[in-house]
Scaffold this motif. Sequence first.
Motif, short mmCIF file in Angstrom:
data_model
loop_
_atom_site.label_atom_id
_atom_site.label_comp_id
_atom_site.label_asym_id
_atom_site.label_seq_id
_atom_site.Cartn_x
_atom_site.Cartn_y
_atom_site.Cartn_z
N LEU A 346 0.86 -1.27 0.03
CA LEU A 346 -0.13 -0.08 -0.02
C LEU A 346 0.67 1.22 -0.13
O LEU A 346 1.70 1.51 0.98
N GLY A 347 0.89 2.09 -0.98
CA GLY A 347 1.41 3.23 -1.06
C GLY A 347 0.77 4.61 -0.64
O GLY A 347 1.19 5.44 -0.24
N SER A 348 -0.61 4.56 -1.06
CA SER A 348 -1.36 5.84 -0.77
C SER A 348 -2.73 5.39 -0.32
O SER A 348 -3.39 4.34 -1.18
N PHE A 349 -3.24 5.95 0.59
CA PHE A 349 -4.48 5.57 1.41
C PHE A 349 -5.18 6.79 1.67
O PHE A 349 -4.67 7.66 2.43
N ASN A 350 -6.49 7.01 1.01
CA ASN A 350 -7.31 8.47 1.28
C ASN A 350 -8.48 7.99 1.61
O ASN A 350 -9.33 7.40 0.85
N LEU A 351 -8.81 8.13 3.10
CA LEU A 351 -10.20 8.33 3.56
C LEU A 351 -10.67 9.46 3.97
O LEU A 351 -12.01 9.50 4.88
N GLU A 352 -10.32 10.54 3.63
CA GLU A 352 -10.68 12.05 4.19
C GLU A 352 -12.13 12.14 3.82
O GLU A 352 -12.69 11.74 2.74
N ASN A 353 -12.80 12.80 4.45
CA ASN A 353 -14.32 13.19 4.35
C ASN A 353 -14.89 11.94 4.27
O ASN A 353 -15.73 11.93 3.47
N ASN A 354 -15.02 11.12 5.39
CA ASN A 354 -16.10 10.18 5.62
C ASN A 354 -16.56 10.18 6.99
O ASN A 354 -16.40 11.14 7.62
N SER A 355 -17.00 9.22 7.53
CA SER A 355 -17.54 9.27 9.20
C SER A 355 -17.08 8.10 9.81
O SER A 355 -17.87 7.61 10.78
N MET A 356 -15.82 7.75 9.63
CA MET A 356 -15.38 6.70 10.21
C MET A 356 -14.75 7.14 11.66
O MET A 356 -14.53 8.15 11.91
N SER A 357 -14.48 6.06 12.39
CA SER A 357 -14.30 6.36 13.69
C SER A 357 -13.18 5.24 14.30
O SER A 357 -12.86 4.46 13.67
N GLY A 358 -13.10 5.10 15.72
CA GLY A 358 -12.06 4.18 16.11
C GLY A 358 -10.41 4.95 16.18
O GLY A 358 -10.16 5.88 15.78
N MET A 359 -9.60 3.78 16.45
CA MET A 359 -8.28 4.19 16.54
C MET A 359 -7.27 3.70 15.12
O MET A 359 -8.00 3.19 14.31
N ILE A 360 -6.47 4.29 14.86
CA ILE A 360 -5.50 3.89 13.83
C ILE A 360 -4.89 2.56 14.27
O ILE A 360 -3.89 2.65 15.39
N PRO A 361 -5.19 1.60 13.38
CA PRO A 361 -4.34 0.11 13.93
C PRO A 361 -2.75 0.56 14.14
O PRO A 361 -2.22 0.87 13.06
N SER A 362 -1.92 -0.13 14.98
CA SER A 362 -0.63 0.23 15.12
C SER A 362 0.17 -0.56 14.03
O SER A 362 1.09 0.01 13.55
#
Length: 519
Positions: A346-362
């Motif tokens: 995975l080089g680029s990961f874009n989830l901006e402008n959604n309604s997601m929650s929780g933590m970023i997995p380490s």
Amino acid sequence: LREVNLQSNSLTGDMAKVSVVLARIATLEGVDLRFNMMTGRVASEMCDLRNDVGSALSTVTVDCGVRCSCCDQGILCECVDVENWIDSEGDDCAWYGLKNTNCKSFGDKFEENGHTANTACCVCNGGYLYDPVPSVVPSASFHPSATSSNAPSEMSVREILEIFYHSTNGDGWLKSTNWLDPEKDVCSSWYGIFCVPDLSAIEINMGSNNLTGTLDPSIGYLSGLVYLRLDSNAIASTIPSEIGLIGSQRMSLLLFQNKLTGTIPTEVGMLSGLTTLSLQHNSLFGMFPSEFGMLDRLSYVFFGDNDISGTLPSELGNCQSITNLDLKNNDLTGTLPTELGQLSRLGSFNLENNSMSGMIPSMFGSKTYTSTIRLGNNNFAGTIPTTLGELGLLHNLELNNNAFSGTVPSELGQIPGINTIYGGKLLLQSNNLDGTIPTELGKLDFISDMDFSSNALSGTIPSELGQIDFSRFYFQHNNLFGTMPDEICDGINNPNDALEADCGVTGGNVTCECCTECY
């Protein structure tokens, strides 16, 4: 009910959905769905029932083109190698059969024409299943030959393209040179069409050509289609589920910037050779299909600017070839599946402008090639993982407008970045971060924009940040104090540079004579 025998009909649809329902019948002893037009794979629930020693189910038979790990296909089907396939080293399927270790050692290497031995050779559990007894309806093969005998004739391709012309209002296209001319060869003369003589590879390139109307289901019967580009038009229809019938060859689907609506067909998960799926800037809605987890060649996924809702399926973690995953500007909810941490490319990961929650997995910090993470404008919370500092190629980290708390990890200063690229971003504004700004961030010389605004940061602004050739620094709406370091002030060299802090006459705790804006 002990037996279901529906063979030799014209049944269509997704085998997975049908077999899930049948698996609920505990008294079943036999299922026969041969000689139909169903596609997909037999659901795991059916195989669990078939393999249960306490179950009455002893026989499950389906067409050769339906994927199934527990069916009696070996009795009815013959395995055929991909015709004339030779790997990039010059070895054919016969060579792989000379030693028991050849498939294990080299089966996933030396790809040629979209295949390795593991997909091309029966001896390596590849090839495709073929029914030597003609059925009522020919079944689609899971691994069709590069020169498949089932490929449509030129006339049938012509007929399908004529339907495509009329369904997308071809009379209004900007370019339609030689279309519908019975004297012109489709492959060499029709505008936007390229195909090889045996029709095993067909390309349709109709981007920005004023296509309107609908995408007809017949497009799914172009079994040699390897490239479909219809972007930047005004096609206003659903994506036909028949698109899943195209085949397993390596292919790209580019349908972005249209007026497509409806849900993303689960049948797309049958396109085992799909490498690029670009659907952004449409009006698609519904859930993200979990069937995408079967697409182990999928590299580029662009679904941004739609109305896709629900949670991200954990099955995405099976798509080991994904390099770009762009789902921005949708209605996604739920947490980030930890399985996404398995996407090693995975080089680029874009989830901006959604309604997601929780933590970023380490485990997101273990990605060797990740250069861009954009999670802004969601509801993510918790602390920022220190493991993000292990992302050696990270260039953009955008976590703005969430609910992250705790301190800014000093480990972020360890990121070497991409040395040949300038203009990276570290956007942390509008969170609940506290503590001081780490001096280690001054090592991020590839960063042009840093935004710490609207948090609860305290202490002084570190002079080490002056080592960065910045364009925009934002420190306002925090609890910072002291004097803006000269090293930072000296970095303002262009009229468009921005340096903002809480240095206003009333309420400002930072003394700054070089700031472009004070609050």
